[in-house]
Design a protein around this motif. Structure first.
Motif, mmCIF file in Angstrom:
data_model
loop_
_atom_site.group_PDB
_atom_site.id
_atom_site.type_symbol
_atom_site.label_atom_id
_atom_site.label_comp_id
_atom_site.label_asym_id
_atom_site.label_seq_id
_atom_site.Cartn_x
_atom_site.Cartn_y
_atom_site.Cartn_z
ATOM 1 N N GLY A 150 0.797 -1.231 0.000
ATOM 2 C CA GLY A 150 0.000 0.000 0.000
ATOM 3 C C GLY A 150 0.824 1.273 0.000
ATOM 4 N N SER A 181 -5.854 -1.657 3.975
ATOM 5 C CA SER A 181 -4.491 -1.847 4.481
ATOM 6 C C SER A 181 -4.381 -1.799 6.000
ATOM 7 N N GLN A 182 -5.188 -0.925 6.639
ATOM 8 C CA GLN A 182 -5.038 -0.784 8.089
ATOM 9 C C GLN A 182 -5.332 -2.086 8.822
ATOM 10 N N GLU A 183 -6.421 -2.753 8.412
ATOM 11 C CA GLU A 183 -6.793 -4.001 9.087
ATOM 12 C C GLU A 183 -5.821 -5.122 8.714
ATOM 13 N N LEU A 206 -2.680 -4.964 7.576
ATOM 14 C CA LEU A 206 -1.285 -4.822 8.001
ATOM 15 C C LEU A 206 -1.066 -5.242 9.459
ATOM 16 N N SER A 207 -2.156 -5.413 10.217
ATOM 17 C CA SER A 207 -1.991 -5.905 11.590
ATOM 18 C C SER A 207 -1.574 -7.378 11.598
ATOM 19 N N VAL A 219 6.938 -6.666 7.991
ATOM 20 C CA VAL A 219 7.673 -6.240 6.795
ATOM 21 C C VAL A 219 9.128 -5.920 7.135
ATOM 22 N N LEU A 246 1.939 0.550 17.852
ATOM 23 C CA LEU A 246 1.187 0.800 16.611
ATOM 24 C C LEU A 246 0.353 -0.419 16.229
ATOM 25 N N HIS A 247 0.776 -1.579 16.713
ATOM 26 C CA HIS A 247 -0.007 -2.801 16.484
ATOM 27 C C HIS A 247 -1.042 -3.007 17.586
#
Lengths: 288, 324
Positions: free
Chosen positions: B64, B84-86, B88-89, B93, B116-117
């Motif tokens: 993203g 992406s927000q949901e 990427l949890s 990376v 952040l997670h």
């Protein structure tokens, strides 16, 4: 996954932790402190003959924060607002820290909001410390002010504190435009030093061209309208409030309390303008 | 060369990453030209391609960072970058380009990325201890990142990628800049993550590394996936179903190649001194040829099947392009 405000607060905390450890905050903090001592010393010396504690107190404090050109508290505070935010996104992009940040479950809007909060609270912290120190020095040198004077000082303080936000928003905006912090800082400080003061005095220049001598006193509608486009002028209204409605500029003194709701509205519109553009840009940009 | 850009079919539930017809233009440059790729749950997908093939662009589109010009990316069934927000949890990376905040120490970074997670308090502390242990950075985790070597930063980068116990991990050149021990430990870590059920997408320049840890590979060339298969499948495809075997004799014995061909136990045979090179077709077994040679009185010193390396396959598939 972090919700929007929670994620923004996590970013803001990181920003503050980082700002506290940077040399630029330390250097500008020391300069701020030296300017404070110099400004207050001049103020105390100039008002030595005055016997009214309230007048003397507000004059010294207001003099330093609003009237001492270039090294005034307002100049420092506004510059610090840009300095803490001008590389918010551009710096992360150039330093490649942005890729790790964007790989986390946080929206770009929350990242930006966190940057705004972090920069604002960092500058507010420095400003509050310097203000309290200045307040303490004047308290020792002159004595305690009366209740209503104290109220004016606090109201002025709050207005100057809110006035940090348009500068932070300006810095954030330019940081979303560039890939390099240098470009961002150049544009933001160019606006701070040149463009916005010229814009703020455009009404005055128009009246000068029209040879309208009545407008030079500062009570003209057009002159006042353009003043509201300069965030530093808006911030200076805080110092005017501290001075109990007295303010001075290169062309003489102006009596009367500023229109605080109008000043706050003008600040809010500038914040919305710069941040609105920043949110729009960051959510559409490719970060390669 | 027989290659295929069509991914094998897999049920939607098994597919972690599903990319269809992905295009990305940078002005007039067509960086991705209709990429189709699937990564299934539990596999380690090696992603290869010459410089400028579009690997990094592809990875950034998936995560993203870049908006695709055309095409569809679904990660855990969610459309990217919208979801992406949901998504990427569940993702970790290790990007190819990154750096850290020089004034913060390693632990502060892991706290930041963990928060952040949405990981907090004692759970965050315990998880940090765990990833610090896994990546071997206990000695320097409390030092400011400004003083870190590239290898230390790479370990921190891997640690931050694992902080959320990701189900899908993107490794972009994970052993780049690591010393041999660090590189070995990272490969072992990737293998252990695979064993724990994580799905891994590995972009690497080191072909033996890809061969060592990956269950499938995809090769990107000129913005398109030219092949997507398991390493074994790829080998078979490259050889057209043939196997090459070299038999070494104790002493040269002429005429054995003609014998093997006349009996039909091999498809091709050539003899040079004590070396007898045979190509076996489908259903042919080298043991038959060996038994025949022994009956003829030949004394055999060794039999070796020639392995077609990923490097050779890569070079054949990306002929005429730049380096890896």
């Amino acid at each position: 996954m972090t919700a929007g405000p929670e994620g923004a607060w996590v970013v803001a905390r990181k920003e503050m932790a980082e700002h506290v450890r940077t040399k630029r905050l330390l250097i500008i903090g020391i300069l701020f402190l030296l300017a404070l001592i110099l400004g207050l010393w001049i103020g105390i010396e100039v008002t030595k003959g005055q016997t009214n504690v309230n007048d003397r107190f507000v004059f010294i404090l207001g003099f330093y924060f609003g009237l001492f050109p270039l090294i005034s508290g307002i100049s420092f505070t506004s510059a610090l607002g840009i300095m803490m935010s001008g590389d918010a996104i551009a710096g992360e992009w150039k330093d490649r820290t942005l890729f790790l940040l964007l790989s986390k479950p946080i929206s770009r809007s929350s990242v930006l909001a966190g940057k705004v909060i972090g920069a604002f609270l960092s500058v507010l912290g420095v400003f509050t410390l310097v203000f309290l120190l200045g307040f303490g020095i004047v308290l020792v040198a002159v004595g305690a002010p009366g209740g209503s004077t104290f109220g004016d000082i606090m109201a002025g303080f709050v207005l100057v504190a809110i006035g940090i936000l348009p500068f932070v928003a300006l810095g954030i905006f330019t940081s979303t435009l560039f890939r390099s912090p240098t470009g961002s800082f150049l544009v933001a400080f160019g606006a701070w030093f040149l463009v916005l003061p010229i814009l703020g005095n455009l009404g005055f220049f128009i009246r000068l061209i029209q040879r309208d001598s009545n407008a030079l006193g500062g009570d003209d509608g057009l002159v006042k309208f353009f003043h509201h486009l300069d965030p530093r002028w808006l911030m200076e209204q805080g110092a005017t409030v501290m001075l109990g409605g007295r303010s001075f500029n290169l062309f003489g003194g102006v009596e009367g309390q500023p229109n605080i709701p109008l000043v706050v509205l003008a600040m809010a519109l500038q914040i919305v303008f710069y941040l609105g553009l920043s949110f729009w840009i960051i959510n559409r940009r490719d970060y390669a | 060369m027989t290659t295929s850009a069509t991914p094998p079919t897999a049920s939607a539930a098994q597919v972690v990453l599903d990319v269809k017809g992905l295009h990305k233009w940078y002005g007039r440059v067509h960086a991705l030209d209709g990429v189709d790729l699937q990564v299934r749950a539990g596999e380690v997908m090696g992603f290869l391609g010459p410089n400028g093939a579009g690997k990094t662009t592809f990875t950034r589109c998936v995560l993203g960072f870049l908006r695709p010009s055309q095409g569809e990316i679904r990660l855990f069934g969610q459309s990217m970058p919208q979801g992406s927000q949901e998504v990427l949890s569940k993702v970790g990376v290790v990007p190819d380009q990154y750096d850290f905040y020089g004034n913060l120490n390693g632990r502060q970074h892991l706290q930041f990325y963990g928060r952040l997670h949405g990981i907090k308090g004692a759970e965050l502390g315990a998880r940090i201890d765990e990833v610090v242990q896994m990546t071997g950075m206990a000695e320097f985790v409390r030092r400011r990142v400004r003083g870190y070597s590239h290898g230390m930063k790479q370990r921190l980068c891997i640690a931050q990628a694992l902080i959320n116990r990701p189900r899908f991990i993107v490794f972009d050149e994970p052993t780049n800049g690591l010393d041999p021990r660090g590189a070995f430990e990272t490969r072992q870590l990737i293998k252990s993550l695979r064993a724990s059920g994580a799905t891994i997408f590995l972009n690497s320049h080191i072909l033996p590394e890809v061969e060592d840890v990956c269950t499938r590979v995809a090769i990107l060339s000129k913005g398109r996936v030219v092949v997507q298969a398991s390493v074994t499948e790829l080998r078979a495809r490259m050889r057209g179903g043939r196997t090459k075997v070299t038999i070494t004799l104790e002493k040269p014995m002429p005429g054995l190649d003609t014998l093997l061909l006349s009996r039909g136990v091999v498809q091709q045979a050539t003899q040079s001194g004590d070396q007898l090179t045979c190509e076996l077709g489908q259903g042919q077994d080298i043991s038959e040829a060996v038994q025949l040679l022994v009956k003829q009185g030949a004394r055999i010193r060794g039999v070796q099947e020639e392995t077609l390396g990923l490097e050779q396959m890569f070079l054949q598939l990306t002929q005429g392009e730049g380096g890896v």
